[in-house]
Design an enzyme around this catalytic site. Sequence first.
Site, short mmCIF file in Angstrom:
data_model
loop_
_atom_site.label_atom_id
_atom_site.label_comp_id
_atom_site.label_asym_id
_atom_site.label_seq_id
_atom_site.Cartn_x
_atom_site.Cartn_y
_atom_site.Cartn_z
CG ASP A 182 -1.92 1.07 1.26
OD1 ASP A 182 -2.32 1.49 0.16
OD2 ASP A 182 -2.31 1.50 2.34
CG ASP A 232 -4.87 -2.17 2.69
OD1 ASP A 232 -5.57 -1.81 1.74
OD2 ASP A 232 -4.01 -1.46 3.21
CG ASP A 251 -4.09 0.41 6.84
OD1 ASP A 251 -4.61 -0.69 6.59
OD2 ASP A 251 -4.62 1.49 6.52
#
Length: 650
Positions: A352, A547, A543
């Site tokens: 990410d 996700d 995180d």
Amino acid sequence: MKAENINERHTHCCGHDDHSNDHGHDHGGGEQGTWTGHWPLLLALAILAVMLILDYGFKVNPGNITNLIIFGVAYLLAGYNVLDLAFRKLLRFDFFNEFFLMSVATLGAFAIGSYSEGVAVMVFYSIGEWFQDAAVDKAKRNIKALLDIRPDAVTVIRGGNAISVKPDEVKIEEIIQVKPGEKVALDGLLISDKGTYNTAAMTGESRPDTKQKGEQVLAGMINLNTVTEIKVKSLFKDSKLSKILEMVQDATARKSQTQLFISRFAKVYTPIVFLLALLVVVVPNFVVSNYVFQDWFYRGLVFLVISCPCALVVSIPLGYFGGIGLASKNGILFKGSNFLDVMTKIDTVVMDKTGTLTRGVFNVQKVVTSNFEEQELVKLTAALESKSTHPIAIAITQYSGHAINGTRIESVEEIAGHGLKGNIEGREVIAGNTALFKKLGIPYDAAVENEQDTMVMVAVENKYAGYFTIADEIKEDAQQAISELHQLGIETVMLSGDKQSVVDKVAKLLGIDKAFGALLPENKVEKVEELKNQNRRIAFVGDGVNDAPVIALADAGIAMGGLGSDATIETADIVIQNDQPRKIVTAIKIGKLTRNVVWQNIALAMGVKIVVLILGAGGVATLWEAVIADVGVALLAILNAVRIQQMKVI
């Protein structure tokens, strides 16, 4: 050793009643873990040493009957627990276990008059087991000690007085006081103006962390300067540190594929060894012309002694304990030894962007209006964003200062992956990305598409009113992390909900192989599925909250900065306790290091055993060589496994 403890430990060793790697010992907490707790074994060793010195040093031989009595006493001192357990298992028709194997080998030695060798096998076998148990216990205590830094007492303010109580007696919303040098006992919010804390024990970083009033302070942090007061927000048993400690302790029960293979191997290994030993004794009778039963019986006993599988079954879990401990020391928490193995096979790391490669600390760069007063636009947008915890929303809210005080906010709705909609001061306000405006059919200035930074567009009463540009800062070690991943031959992919121009800019700066922007959570799942369909072994780093679906799909789900999120601790396979992307590389290196040590032990144990088995069957190796080789290879494997926790990962 206590019979019950041996039982728990050795049923696992020989592949029966297979359970977790927690061998059921309680060393160090009482007599069992001390030298005095093993006085019968030590006395047996002393008797053996004296008898050997008399025999080989002074040529004194007391005679067969006297030898039998003296060595018999030493044998019982060293092996009474083993004999007892072998007999109990025999009553249950369980022949294929380590106790029965050692009992047959040593009693067989006594039957043919090899008293000293029978005692030596039992003594050195028991000493080896003692050291193995101690090593396993020490490894587990080391892992626990890395994180179990919770204080035994805490100062709580009650009725205006500061009193000392146990941490588990403190209730939520009570105020605790932490003096300089003391550890914080419970999670809470700082109510003093500010405080500086050492978070090294939790994150692996010794850099002081200054907290401001209202910020979160976690159990395990050490207060560095002034007396601070903290409002408790979770019970002692529910603190982040307690959950992490529980997670790491549970990790030892989640076995790697290598451990599972060795467990299955041990279940068939022991019966095969008994059969081969029997064949060594019986078959030569039909093929050797000068067959002497006692000679071949002795060779069969050698076969039984050297074939004990404990060097494998103990040192391998111990190696994984060491890997988990080394990772914990480096601020990385593995939820099981299986994930140490998984990390060695990773060929693609998917990341990410926000909070993983960038700091996730946004600042408003500029506000551009379209037929709308700027101050009013800031007020309305900030009021709407104040109902979100997203970093961009926080940036806009902070930018507005106190402008939203007293603003009427109603019916705020989050539009997943796009933005927010709500009623502010009686007007409908929409804030989000260009995809949201296209979806809702709200026309906007085409020039905004050229903006490089992250952008939040705003509409009031379904009419485009302007936009905010937001900039994030790339983490200082992000570029190094990507470079080191490439050096390991690992492909890097970045997935982000941010617009493609922003994503491309970050990817180019860091040297990331592939970057995809403007993705909703479900789009991220699709991208990871595409990679998995290409037979890629994937680690996803995010995180751990937004996700979760992707983390579940990846071969290894890694959460960054996990101390701040309960959901992270629950969903991720691996938790990096600070915010350094380079720890991804460290996690991979620790996995490979652990694998190397484990396979070194497998090769060492099997190699030595095969050589001595051949020598024993050929009549070259004696029971002395067999027991020394068995105990020696076990101790070497244990020492090799234990050293993992002392290694440095560069």
